[in-house]
Design a protein around this motif. Structure first.
Motif, PDB file in Angstrom:
ATOM      1  N   VAL A 169      52.848  15.525  47.974  1.00  0.00           N
ATOM      2  CA  VAL A 169      51.852  15.745  47.162  1.00  0.00           C
ATOM      3  C   VAL A 169      50.737  17.247  48.708  1.00  0.00           C
ATOM      4  N   VAL A 170      50.691  17.278  49.314  1.00  0.00           N
ATOM      5  CA  VAL A 170      50.198  17.894  50.122  1.00  0.00           C
ATOM      6  C   VAL A 170      50.867  18.811  50.394  1.00  0.00           C
ATOM      7  N   THR A 171      52.196  19.080  50.300  1.00  0.00           N
ATOM      8  CA  THR A 171      53.703  19.625  51.394  1.00  0.00           C
ATOM      9  C   THR A 171      53.785  21.110  50.016  1.00  0.00           C
ATOM     10  N   THR A 172      54.081  19.818  48.687  1.00  0.00           N
ATOM     11  CA  THR A 172      54.225  20.692  47.366  1.00  0.00           C
ATOM     12  C   THR A 172      53.816  21.778  47.525  1.00  0.00           C
ATOM     13  N   ILE A 173      52.020  21.168  47.009  1.00  0.00           N
ATOM     14  CA  ILE A 173      51.001  22.495  46.975  1.00  0.00           C
ATOM     15  C   ILE A 173      51.526  23.258  47.880  1.00  0.00           C
ATOM     16  N   CYS A 174      50.961  23.614  49.173  1.00  0.00           N
ATOM     17  CA  CYS A 174      50.608  24.194  50.024  1.00  0.00           C
ATOM     18  C   CYS A 174      52.320  25.267  49.226  1.00  0.00           C
ATOM     19  N   GLY A 175      53.513  24.918  49.643  1.00  0.00           N
ATOM     20  CA  GLY A 175      54.362  24.935  49.191  1.00  0.00           C
ATOM     21  C   GLY A 175      54.659  26.241  47.766  1.00  0.00           C
ATOM     22  N   GLY A 176      53.470  25.463  46.686  1.00  0.00           N
ATOM     23  CA  GLY A 176      53.719  25.954  45.332  1.00  0.00           C
ATOM     24  C   GLY A 176      52.667  27.643  45.787  1.00  0.00           C
ATOM     25  N   VAL A 177      51.730  27.392  46.158  1.00  0.00           N
ATOM     26  CA  VAL A 177      51.217  28.616  46.395  1.00  0.00           C
ATOM     27  C   VAL A 177      51.398  29.538  47.418  1.00  0.00           C
ATOM     28  N   ALA A 178      52.266  29.169  47.946  1.00  0.00           N
ATOM     29  CA  ALA A 178      53.000  30.641  49.591  1.00  0.00           C
ATOM     30  C   ALA A 178      53.962  30.908  48.613  1.00  0.00           C
ATOM     31  N   THR A 179      55.146  30.259  47.790  1.00  0.00           N
ATOM     32  CA  THR A 179      55.996  30.523  46.947  1.00  0.00           C
ATOM     33  C   THR A 179      55.366  31.735  45.975  1.00  0.00           C
ATOM     34  N   SER A 180      54.296  31.159  45.307  1.00  0.00           N
ATOM     35  CA  SER A 180      53.862  32.040  44.105  1.00  0.00           C
ATOM     36  C   SER A 180      52.979  33.788  44.759  1.00  0.00           C
ATOM     37  N   VAL A 181      52.747  33.884  45.680  1.00  0.00           N
ATOM     38  CA  VAL A 181      52.429  34.340  46.833  1.00  0.00           C
ATOM     39  C   VAL A 181      53.113  35.855  46.844  1.00  0.00           C
ATOM     40  N   ALA A 182      54.487  34.952  47.678  1.00  0.00           N
ATOM     41  CA  ALA A 182      55.287  35.632  48.027  1.00  0.00           C
ATOM     42  C   ALA A 182      56.292  36.554  46.916  1.00  0.00           C
ATOM     43  N   GLY A 183      56.614  35.712  45.790  1.00  0.00           N
ATOM     44  CA  GLY A 183      56.408  35.847  44.793  1.00  0.00           C
ATOM     45  C   GLY A 183      55.656  37.459  43.857  1.00  0.00           C
ATOM     46  N   ASP A 184      54.570  37.238  43.935  1.00  0.00           N
ATOM     47  CA  ASP A 184      53.562  38.150  43.529  1.00  0.00           C
ATOM     48  C   ASP A 184      53.527  39.647  44.853  1.00  0.00           C
ATOM     49  N   ARG A 185      53.796  39.267  46.085  1.00  0.00           N
ATOM     50  CA  ARG A 185      54.072  40.602  46.876  1.00  0.00           C
ATOM     51  C   ARG A 185      56.076  41.306  46.638  1.00  0.00           C
ATOM     52  N   LEU A 186      57.210  40.457  46.234  1.00  0.00           N
ATOM     53  CA  LEU A 186      57.836  40.677  45.792  1.00  0.00           C
ATOM     54  C   LEU A 186      58.006  41.626  44.622  1.00  0.00           C
ATOM     55  N   ARG A 187      57.311  41.491  43.784  1.00  0.00           N
ATOM     56  CA  ARG A 187      56.917  41.741  42.381  1.00  0.00           C
ATOM     57  C   ARG A 187      56.329  43.511  43.274  1.00  0.00           C
ATOM     58  N   GLY A 188      55.288  43.335  43.970  1.00  0.00           N
ATOM     59  CA  GLY A 188      54.901  44.682  44.429  1.00  0.00           C
ATOM     60  C   GLY A 188      53.262  44.216  44.021  1.00  0.00           C
TER      61      GLY A 188
END
Length: 252
Positions: A66-85
Motif C-alpha cells: 500500500v505504501v509503495t504503491t501510493i509513493c510510486g503512483g505519485v512519482a509517476t504522476s509527477v514524472a508525467g507532468d514533467r514529461l508533458r512540460g
C-alpha cells in the motif's frame, strides 16, 4: 470553499485520466479486479505451502505494498507532468500546494486501499486468515494509506527535482519490505538496526500486525512520515522558484 472544491475535483479528474490505473474500462478491471484476484491466489499458494506459517508475512507485505504503491503512483504522476512540460505551469497556477498533492494521491491511494482490502477479504473467505487477524488488518489498511500519502509528498518532490523521477520510489520498493520487518521481524534484527527500523514509516503497522499490543508504536510512522512530508513541501517550493527563475528545467 466551493471554488477550492471545484479546483480539487478538476485536478482529481485530470489525474485520473492521466493515470495508468484507470485509463479505460479494461485497464480499471485489471487494476481493481484481476490484479487483486491473482494476488490472492499467489498469497494463498504461499500460505498453503508453508502450512499457514507465513500468513503474517503475507499481510505485512500487503501493507507495505500500500505504501509503495501510493509513493510510486505519485512519482509517476509527477514524472508525467514533467514529461508533458506542465509541472511548473500547474504549480504556478495553484495558489497553494494542497490541491496538487491531494489530486496526485487520490488515484494511487484509492487503488492501493481497494487492492489491499480485497486481498485481505479474499484471504479471509478462503480460510487462511483468522477472524481476529482479519479485523486488525482492516483497521491497519487506513493507517498504511496515511503513511503512504505522507511519504509520497517527499517522493513526489524528489521526482520533481531529480534527473530520475522514479529513483526514490524504486528504492523504497526494495528497501521497505526489508527494513519494516516484512520478511524478518524487527525483533530479530541486531539491536542497533532494530532501533533504527522502528522509526522507519510503516514499521509500526507491521509491528502491530505481528502482535505488538502497544498501539503507540504507530506514532513514529505518523511523526516521521509527517516530518518527511514537510521536507517534501519545502523542497518543492525551492523547485518552483528554480523553475520560475529558469535555473532548473523540467526535462529529465
Amino acid at each position: 470553499m466551493s471554488g477550492a472544491l471545484r479546483s480539487l475535483a478538476t485536478a482529481v479528474r485530470i489525474a485520473a485520466v492521466s493515470s495508468n490505473l484507470v485509463t479505460n474500462v479494461p485497464t480499471a478491471l485489471v487494476s481493481f479486479v484481476l490484479r487483486p484476484a491473482f494476488d490472492i491466489l499467489l498469497l494463498v499458494g504461499f500460505v498453503g505451502l508453508a502450512g499457514g506459517s507465513v500468513v503474517l508475512t503475507a499481510c505485512a507485505g500487503i501493507f507495505v505494498a500500500v505504501v509503495t504503491t501510493i509513493c510510486g503512483g505519485v512519482a509517476t504522476s509527477v514524472a508525467g507532468d514533467r514529461l508533458r512540460g506542465v509541472l511548473s505551469a500547474y504549480l504556478s497556477f495553484e495558489r497553494g500546494l494542497g490541491v496538487f498533492w491531494v489530486s496526485r494521491m487520490v488515484v494511487p491511494a484509492v487503488a492501493a486501499g481497494v487492492v489491499a482490502t480485497l486481498s485481505l477479504a479474499g484471504l479471509r473467505l478462503l480460510g487462511v486468515l483468522p477472524g481476529d487477524l482479519f479485523l486488525t488488518s482492516l483497521a491497519l489498511v487506513g493507517l498504511a494509506m496515511l503513511v503512504g500519502c505522507l511519504l509520497s509528498v517527499l517522493v513526489g518532490a524528489l521526482a520533481a527535482l531529480g534527473r530520475d523521477p522514479y529513483l526514490v520510489s524504486d528504492l523504497l520498493g526494495h528497501a521497505l519490505p526489508l527494513l519494516t520487518g516484512v520478511i524478518v521481524p524487527i525483533g530479530l534484527f541486531p539491536a542497533a538496526l532494530g532501533a533504527i527500523a522502528r522509526w522507519i514509516p510503516g514499521s509500526g503497522v507491521v509491528l502491530i500486525l505481528r502482535g505488538a499490543a502497544d498501539w503507540s508504536l504507530l506514532w513514529p510512522d505518523v511523526l516521521v512520515g509527517g516530518a518527511l512530508a514537510v521536507v517534501g513541501v519545502v523542497a518543492l517550493r525551492f523547485a518552483m522558484r528554480a523553475m520560475r527563475a529558469g535555473t532548473r528545467s523540467e526535462a529529465f
